[in-house]
Design a protein around this motif. Structure first.
Motif, short mmCIF file in Angstrom:
data_model
loop_
_atom_site.label_atom_id
_atom_site.label_comp_id
_atom_site.label_asym_id
_atom_site.label_seq_id
_atom_site.Cartn_x
_atom_site.Cartn_y
_atom_site.Cartn_z
N MET A 1 49.28 -26.06 12.30
CA MET A 1 48.39 -27.08 11.73
C MET A 1 49.19 -28.23 11.14
SD MET A 1 45.83 -24.36 9.85
CE MET A 1 44.85 -25.58 8.99
N PHE A 2 48.55 -29.39 11.04
CA PHE A 2 49.12 -30.55 10.35
C PHE A 2 48.61 -30.53 8.91
CE2 PHE A 2 49.27 -32.00 14.80
CZ PHE A 2 50.60 -32.43 14.86
N LEU B 1 44.48 -31.27 8.79
CA LEU B 1 43.66 -31.68 9.93
C LEU B 1 43.16 -30.42 10.64
CD1 LEU B 1 45.88 -34.56 11.39
CD2 LEU B 1 43.88 -34.76 9.89
N ARG B 2 41.94 -30.47 11.10
CA ARG B 2 41.33 -29.24 11.61
C ARG B 2 41.88 -28.88 13.00
NH1 ARG B 2 35.22 -31.43 13.14
NH2 ARG B 2 35.85 -32.77 14.86
N PRO B 3 42.26 -27.62 13.19
CA PRO B 3 42.64 -27.15 14.52
C PRO B 3 41.46 -26.53 15.27
CG PRO B 3 43.25 -25.52 12.91
CD PRO B 3 42.58 -26.63 12.15
N MET B 4 40.32 -26.41 14.55
CA MET B 4 39.14 -25.82 15.14
C MET B 4 37.91 -26.30 14.36
SD MET B 4 39.61 -24.27 12.31
CE MET B 4 41.27 -23.70 12.61
N THR B 5 36.71 -26.03 14.89
CA THR B 5 35.47 -26.50 14.27
C THR B 5 34.70 -25.38 13.57
OG1 THR B 5 35.33 -27.94 16.20
CG2 THR B 5 33.47 -27.99 14.71
N CYS B 6 35.01 -24.13 13.89
CA CYS B 6 34.13 -23.03 13.48
C CYS B 6 33.81 -22.99 11.99
CB CYS B 6 34.67 -21.68 13.97
SG CYS B 6 36.44 -21.48 13.93
N ARG C 1 46.56 -29.90 16.73
CA ARG C 1 47.42 -28.72 16.69
C ARG C 1 48.88 -29.15 16.82
NH1 ARG C 1 43.65 -24.38 20.08
NH2 ARG C 1 41.85 -24.62 18.70
N ASN C 2 49.71 -28.57 15.98
CA ASN C 2 51.11 -28.98 15.89
C ASN C 2 51.93 -28.26 16.96
OD1 ASN C 2 53.46 -30.16 15.05
ND2 ASN C 2 53.62 -28.99 13.15
N GLU C 3 51.76 -28.69 18.19
CA GLU C 3 52.49 -28.09 19.31
C GLU C 3 53.97 -28.44 19.23
OE1 GLU C 3 51.18 -26.06 21.37
OE2 GLU C 3 49.03 -26.48 21.51
N ALA C 4 54.83 -27.50 19.65
CA ALA C 4 56.26 -27.77 19.71
C ALA C 4 56.52 -28.84 20.77
CB ALA C 4 57.02 -26.49 20.05
N SER C 5 57.51 -29.67 20.52
CA SER C 5 57.77 -30.79 21.44
C SER C 5 58.11 -30.32 22.84
CB SER C 5 58.91 -31.66 20.89
OG SER C 5 60.09 -30.90 20.73
N GLY C 6 58.76 -29.16 22.96
CA GLY C 6 59.12 -28.67 24.29
C GLY C 6 57.95 -28.11 25.07
#
Length: 646
Positions: free
Chosen positions: A317-318, A332-337, A366-371
């Motif tokens: 998450m951010f 910041l929301r990663p989901m809406t539920c 969603r805080n995805e890894a850069s790779g």
């Protein structure tokens, strides 16, 4: 006597223990030549494995998936030896078989060039001709570490140190080359004759951007040159269809370094396609009884602590603020539920109201890894057709079936219904920290989902460890043009969050009960869907979802007024149309229109103006000649309304 039961049910008896390769040779010299691995009592074993008790045995070749893996894993070792011969200071990392090929990660100064790959292929051919035997041996941990330290392989030492205390530490020796490896492998290098090194890429050690960037070489290997050539042709076609290239070339999206990785910019064309799909999905959901919601992009950490995301998903998450100094921490929301659950909880509900179905076209982060990020497939901000069904336990199966039916309808409308597969994702009891700790609830939910899936009569495979942290799920899988499988849509059974959020309904007996929750999407992430569609149709999207459905091409400026009238008439009927008013020759306009892959090009000249016609060039049939404007409008609107994909 050792009794061996073969795949066809026949049995063989041997007075002494026998290796899998010797068993294959006894059955058939031809089988021994093509054998790659064996399956003994359901477990994959090296051909060198000695069978010492009564067993069920199946000898696998390249035609079997496990056989392909062993074959290509051997090819990766041949590559590693070639690298060590040509670039002796290179350090070895890992080199597994993957779908359609293999790779090996190396640590060296600088990256590998195209010329390097050609040299390595030449050296690999020499190694194959040398007919080097692959010999397996095991060592105790201390000796294994000493061996790898002695040849200056620090990545192998790290891998050994991370193995469980009781792990078998095995190696394979191939000529002067020795590698830490669990196997299995072929008996010799001589069998790997058709191979190709395809490309290089950077890869973080162990997939973490906190670690060093290594140089990865990808390749593939087959038993026959003809099969290799066919695969390379498929790769070339995949390159042409790759959305990350084609989508940019056709002007669907772009990126900017100063904005950031995983944050694509959708242009007019890309945004239009997403708008079309969004309107289609929202209208369909409304017709099926969904209530549209609009919820905030962020919330206090309190919300995510209740849902469990703070403890199970915080790293993804951010987070806004510093927990050590700020009174209120937001994310910041990663989901809406949890937002939709708050809407549900804003009033008391009766069993008569259930099911209540919420839907939202939601922007998520969603805080995805850069790779991990790639084009529109994996991004840090995306738009999801999200939804939650709140129902009684008795309604779960019917509502789950309805969610699957919606997905099937949408997938057929966009034309990928024959390209998807289903995966039943279950929890992993050996990794309890990843999930809500309630084994009894997990077992109950998974039994319920299996019953539902079996009643749906859909083919699915099971995957341990792929469940959401709060419940099992049905994943809809799709492979991109490179063969990588991604989850595009999920339906999840949730046994936990209704209790965490204290959600209730008043049942027939007047008592408050916990509802059951189904998390679902209908088209998944819109950005990922756009990527799939670009690849599926090579940029030539079906007419109903094409950003420009018809492009009008005047032969000269004398016909501009008529073109404007045609465009106006078509727009009134909801057709997306553009006019090319440029002072270019008509041949050039037609060629460019074909390159842009518009469904229809309408050429306008003197004859068309006089007869109130358009000369039609369709993407499917080419030059179709002149037809009346009214008949063409009826034709294209009928095609659009029918959601035709061919």
């Amino acid at each position: 006597m050792i009794k061996i039961t073969l795949k066809d049910g026949s049995q063989k008896e041997y007075p002494n223990p026998i290796s899998i390769i010797d068993l294959a040779a006894d059955l058939s010299e031809g089988l021994a030549r093509v054998a790659c691995v064996g399956m003994v009592n359901g477990e994959i074993k090296d051909l060198r494995y000695v069978i010492s008790e009564d067993s069920d045995v199946n000898i696998l070749t390249f035609q079997d998936e496990e056989g392909k893996k062993a074959f290509r894993h051997t090819a990766s070792h041949i590559l590693a030896l070639a690298v060590k011969r040509l670039f002796p200071d290179t350090k070895l990392a890992i080199g597994p078989a993957i779908d359609d090929g293999f790779y090996y990660d190396f640590d060296r100064e600088g990256s590998f060039t195209y010329e390097d790959l050609e040299k390595l292929e030449g050296e690999m051919k020499k190694i194959v001709k040398e007919d080097l035997k692959l010999e397996r041996f095991e060592l105790p941990r201390a000796e294994a570490i000493k061996l790898m330290e002695g040849i200056n392989e620090p990545y192998k030492v790290e891998l050994i140190n991370d193995l469980p205390e009781d792990a078998v530490i095995s190696f394979y020796k191939m000529g002067e080359f020795t590698d830490l490896c669990a196997g299995p492998h072929l008996m010799s290098t001589k069998y790997v004759k058709a191979f190709k090194l395809t490309h290089t890429a950077g890869a973080y050690w162990r997939g973490s951007e906190k670690n060093k960037m290594l140089s990865r070489i990808y390749g593939t290997a087959y038993t026959k040159k003809a099969d290799l050539d066919a695969h390379l042709e498929r790769l070339e076609e995949a390159k042409k269809r790759d959305h990350n290239r084609l989508g940019r070339e056709m002007g669907y999206f772009t990126t900017s370094e100063i904005i950031g990785q995983g944050l694509p910019l959708l242009t007019g064309k890309g945004s239009k396609v997403l708008q079309i799909l969004q309107r289609f999905v929202e209208d369909e959901e409304e017709s099926r009884g969904y209530i549209i919601t609009k919820t905030p992009f962020m919330a206090k950490s309190d919300l995510y602590k209740i849902s469990g995301h703070w403890s199970h998903y915080k790293d993804g998450m951010f987070v806004l603020g510093d927990e050590a100094s700020d009174d209120e921490i937001f994310a910041l929301r990663p989901m809406t539920c949890p937002f939709q659950f708050a809407i549900y909880n804003s009033e008391q509900h009766s069993y008569r109201e259930l099911p209540i179905k919420y839907a939202e076209t939601s922007t998520l982060f969603r805080n995805e890894a850069s790779g991990e990020m790639h084009g529109l497939i994996r991004v840090r901000q995306f738009t999801l057709a999200d939804g939650h069904i709140i129902c009684t336990p008795e309604q779960v199966e019917e509502e789950f079936k309805e969610a699957v039916d919606l997905i099937k309808y949408v997938m057929k409308a966009i034309g990928i219904h024959n390209d998807i597969t289903y995966r039943f994702s279950k929890w992993d009891p050996s990794n309890p920290d990843k999930y809500i700790d309630n084994p009894a609830a997990w077992e109950s939910a998974e039994r319920k989902m299996k019953t539902i899936l079996d009643h749906l009569d859909i083919a699915y495979k099971e995957a341990i460890g792929e469940a959401a942290f709060y419940g099992p799920k049905l994943d809809v899988q799709f492979k991109n043009v490179h063969g990588k499988e991604d989850t595009i849509i999920t339906i999840q059974l949730d046994f936990a969050l209704a209790e965490r959020f204290n959600m209730t309904y008043v049942d027939k007996d007047g008592e408050k009960k916990r509802p059951f929750i189904i998390h679902r999407s209908s088209i998944g992430c819109y950005e990922r869907t756009l990527a799939m569609l670009i690849e599926k149709y090579a940029g030539a999207l079906p007419t109903w979802m094409a950003p420009v459905q018809a492009k009008i091409l005047p032969i000269s400026e004398k016909y501009h007024d008529y073109c404007a009238k045609v465009a106006k008439d078509m727009k009134r009927r909801g057709i997306r149309v553009e006019v090319d008013y440029r002072a270019e020759k008509i041949g050039y306009k037609i060629r460019q229109g074909r390159m842009e892959k518009h469904p229809y090009l309408l050429i306008i000249g003197e004859k068309e103006v006089e007869n109130n016609e358009v000369a039609v060039r369709s993407r499917k049939n080419g030059d179709e000649g002149a037809v009346s404007l009214d008949s063409f409008i009826e034709r294209i609107t009928s095609e659009i309304d029918s959601l035709a994909t061919e």
